[in-house]
Scaffold this motif. Structure first.
Motif, short mmCIF file in Angstrom:
data_model
loop_
_atom_site.label_atom_id
_atom_site.label_comp_id
_atom_site.label_asym_id
_atom_site.label_seq_id
_atom_site.Cartn_x
_atom_site.Cartn_y
_atom_site.Cartn_z
N PHE A 77 4.73 -12.08 2.69
CA PHE A 77 4.33 -13.40 3.19
C PHE A 77 5.49 -14.12 3.86
O PHE A 77 5.29 -14.95 4.74
CB PHE A 77 3.79 -14.22 2.01
N ASP A 78 6.72 -13.79 3.44
CA ASP A 78 7.90 -14.48 3.97
C ASP A 78 8.66 -13.62 4.98
O ASP A 78 9.84 -13.87 5.24
CB ASP A 78 8.83 -14.89 2.83
N SER A 79 8.00 -12.60 5.55
CA SER A 79 8.66 -11.73 6.52
C SER A 79 7.86 -11.71 7.82
O SER A 79 6.62 -11.77 7.81
CB SER A 79 8.77 -10.30 5.98
N PRO A 80 8.54 -11.57 8.97
CA PRO A 80 7.82 -11.46 10.24
C PRO A 80 7.45 -10.01 10.58
O PRO A 80 6.96 -9.74 11.66
CB PRO A 80 8.83 -12.01 11.25
N HIS A 81 7.70 -9.08 9.64
CA HIS A 81 7.56 -7.66 9.93
C HIS A 81 6.57 -6.94 9.02
O HIS A 81 6.36 -7.36 7.87
CB HIS A 81 8.91 -6.94 9.81
N LEU A 82 5.98 -5.87 9.55
CA LEU A 82 5.39 -4.82 8.73
C LEU A 82 6.54 -3.89 8.38
O LEU A 82 7.29 -3.45 9.25
CB LEU A 82 4.33 -4.06 9.52
N LEU A 83 6.69 -3.60 7.09
CA LEU A 83 7.84 -2.83 6.61
C LEU A 83 7.39 -1.51 5.99
O LEU A 83 6.36 -1.44 5.32
CB LEU A 83 8.63 -3.64 5.59
N GLY A 84 8.19 -0.47 6.22
CA GLY A 84 7.96 0.82 5.58
C GLY A 84 9.15 1.16 4.69
O GLY A 84 10.29 1.21 5.16
N PHE A 85 8.88 1.37 3.39
CA PHE A 85 9.93 1.70 2.42
C PHE A 85 9.73 3.13 1.92
O PHE A 85 8.59 3.59 1.77
CB PHE A 85 9.89 0.75 1.21
N ASP A 86 10.84 3.80 1.61
CA ASP A 86 10.75 5.10 0.96
C ASP A 86 10.34 4.89 -0.49
O ASP A 86 10.96 4.09 -1.21
CB ASP A 86 12.10 5.82 1.03
N LEU A 87 9.30 5.59 -0.93
CA LEU A 87 8.75 5.38 -2.27
C LEU A 87 9.76 5.69 -3.35
O LEU A 87 9.82 5.01 -4.38
CB LEU A 87 7.50 6.25 -2.45
N ILE B 163 0.86 -1.19 0.00
CA ILE B 163 0.00 0.00 0.00
C ILE B 163 0.89 1.23 0.00
O ILE B 163 1.90 1.27 0.72
CB ILE B 163 -0.93 0.01 1.23
N VAL B 164 0.53 2.23 -0.79
CA VAL B 164 1.27 3.49 -0.82
C VAL B 164 0.46 4.55 -0.08
O VAL B 164 -0.72 4.76 -0.37
CB VAL B 164 1.54 3.95 -2.26
N GLU B 165 1.10 5.20 0.87
CA GLU B 165 0.49 6.32 1.58
C GLU B 165 1.53 7.44 1.67
O GLU B 165 2.56 7.29 2.34
CB GLU B 165 0.02 5.90 2.98
N GLY B 166 1.25 8.55 0.97
CA GLY B 166 2.22 9.62 0.92
C GLY B 166 3.48 9.17 0.20
O GLY B 166 3.42 8.68 -0.93
N ASN B 167 4.62 9.30 0.87
CA ASN B 167 5.90 8.89 0.29
C ASN B 167 6.39 7.56 0.87
O ASN B 167 7.57 7.24 0.75
CB ASN B 167 6.96 9.98 0.53
N THR B 168 5.47 6.81 1.49
CA THR B 168 5.85 5.56 2.14
C THR B 168 5.12 4.38 1.53
O THR B 168 3.92 4.45 1.27
CB THR B 168 5.53 5.62 3.65
N VAL B 169 5.85 3.31 1.28
CA VAL B 169 5.27 2.05 0.81
C VAL B 169 5.19 1.11 2.01
O VAL B 169 6.19 0.83 2.67
CB VAL B 169 6.13 1.39 -0.29
N LEU B 170 3.98 0.66 2.32
CA LEU B 170 3.76 -0.27 3.43
C LEU B 170 3.62 -1.69 2.87
O LEU B 170 2.90 -1.90 1.90
CB LEU B 170 2.50 0.10 4.20
N ALA B 171 4.29 -2.64 3.50
CA ALA B 171 4.25 -4.01 2.98
C ALA B 171 4.31 -5.00 4.12
O ALA B 171 5.00 -4.78 5.13
CB ALA B 171 5.40 -4.24 2.01
N THR B 172 3.60 -6.11 3.95
CA THR B 172 3.66 -7.24 4.89
C THR B 172 3.96 -8.49 4.06
O THR B 172 3.07 -9.30 3.80
CB THR B 172 2.33 -7.41 5.66
#
Length: 232
Positions: free
Chosen positions: A82-92, A71-80
């Motif tokens: 399937f193979d990660s134990p984390h919610l991740l925030g990436f710079d768009l 999901i993109v919100e503002g300048n941040t890409v949010l991702a969960t």
């Protein structure tokens, strides 16, 4: 003989402007140019260890998330992934990992005890808030903004009593409301506060939802039902 019984599947790509965001579910998140296909950035993340198959048993990946697109919100890409134990925030723009929040930490902040079901699906984001679903539905906030910190401040949690199944269809968000398919009815929540506005009866067990102006469609295993606001 050690072969997988389930095939690998990645979520749909997300198009944002001239970027195509792809969650590979293979330890990497990447962005490619919409028009040329050129890789703009690729970011790696911590993966859940995969248990290889032995003898008559297939390998196992103990994922904590449902298979959901980023999901993109503002300048941040949010991702969960399937193979990660984390919610991740990436710079768009650059793909830099801005922050990470573990699945267990989110559930602890939500007051959900281990073993009682938890938050396992990334539903949406709006402003500095991120919304999750699973055995419950919850809103979390990043007070300084999603480009600066992980959303670990719980704003609201619904329902107080666990009456959602972890396999329930996912909620649908609009700008002001969230529609939550429960076991017998469809609950309409105020997005800002999580307050229950109304419960919409369903002639069959609620399924996947589609919301439009003055319209709500409910597709279950055998039926498609529609609700209309005629004065909308």
């Amino acid at each position: 003989f050690g072969r997988l019984l389930e095939e690998f599947v990645a979520p749909p790509p997300v198009v944002h402007g001239d970027q195509v965001l792809m969650q590979t579910q293979l330890g990497a998140m990447c962005s490619v140019d919409l028009f040329t296909g050129e890789v703009q950035w690729k970011s790696l993340y911590q993966q859940i260890p995969f248990t290889p198959g032995t003898y008559y048993s297939q390998g196992e990946l103990r994922s904590v998330w449902r298979n959901m697109p980023p999901i993109v919100e503002g300048n941040t890409v949010l991702a969960t992934p399937f193979d990660s134990p984390h919610l991740l925030g990436f710079d768009l723009a650059s793909g830099t990992v801005l922050w990470e929040a573990s699945h267990s930490e989110l559930n602890a902040q939500g007051g959900i005890a281990t073993g009682s079901g938890g938050l396992e699906a990334l539903v949406g984001a709006q402003g500095d808030r991120v919304y999750f679903a699973g055995s419950k539905v919850a809103a979390f906030q990043a007070p300084r903004g999603l480009d600066r910190q992980a959303p670990l401040h719980r704003v609201w949690l619904f329902p107080p009593i666990n009456r959602l199944s972890r396999y329930s269809p996912l909620p649908v968000m609009t700008r002001e409301r969230m529609y939550v398919p429960g076991l017998q009815d469809i609950d309409c929540l105020e997005l800002d506060s999580g307050r229950l506005l109304e419960s919409i009866p369903s002639t069959s067990r609620p399924g996947n939802l589609l919301v439009g102006p003055g319209m709500l469609f409910n597709l279950s295993t055998y039926t498609l039902t529609a609700h209309f606001e005629w004065d909308h």
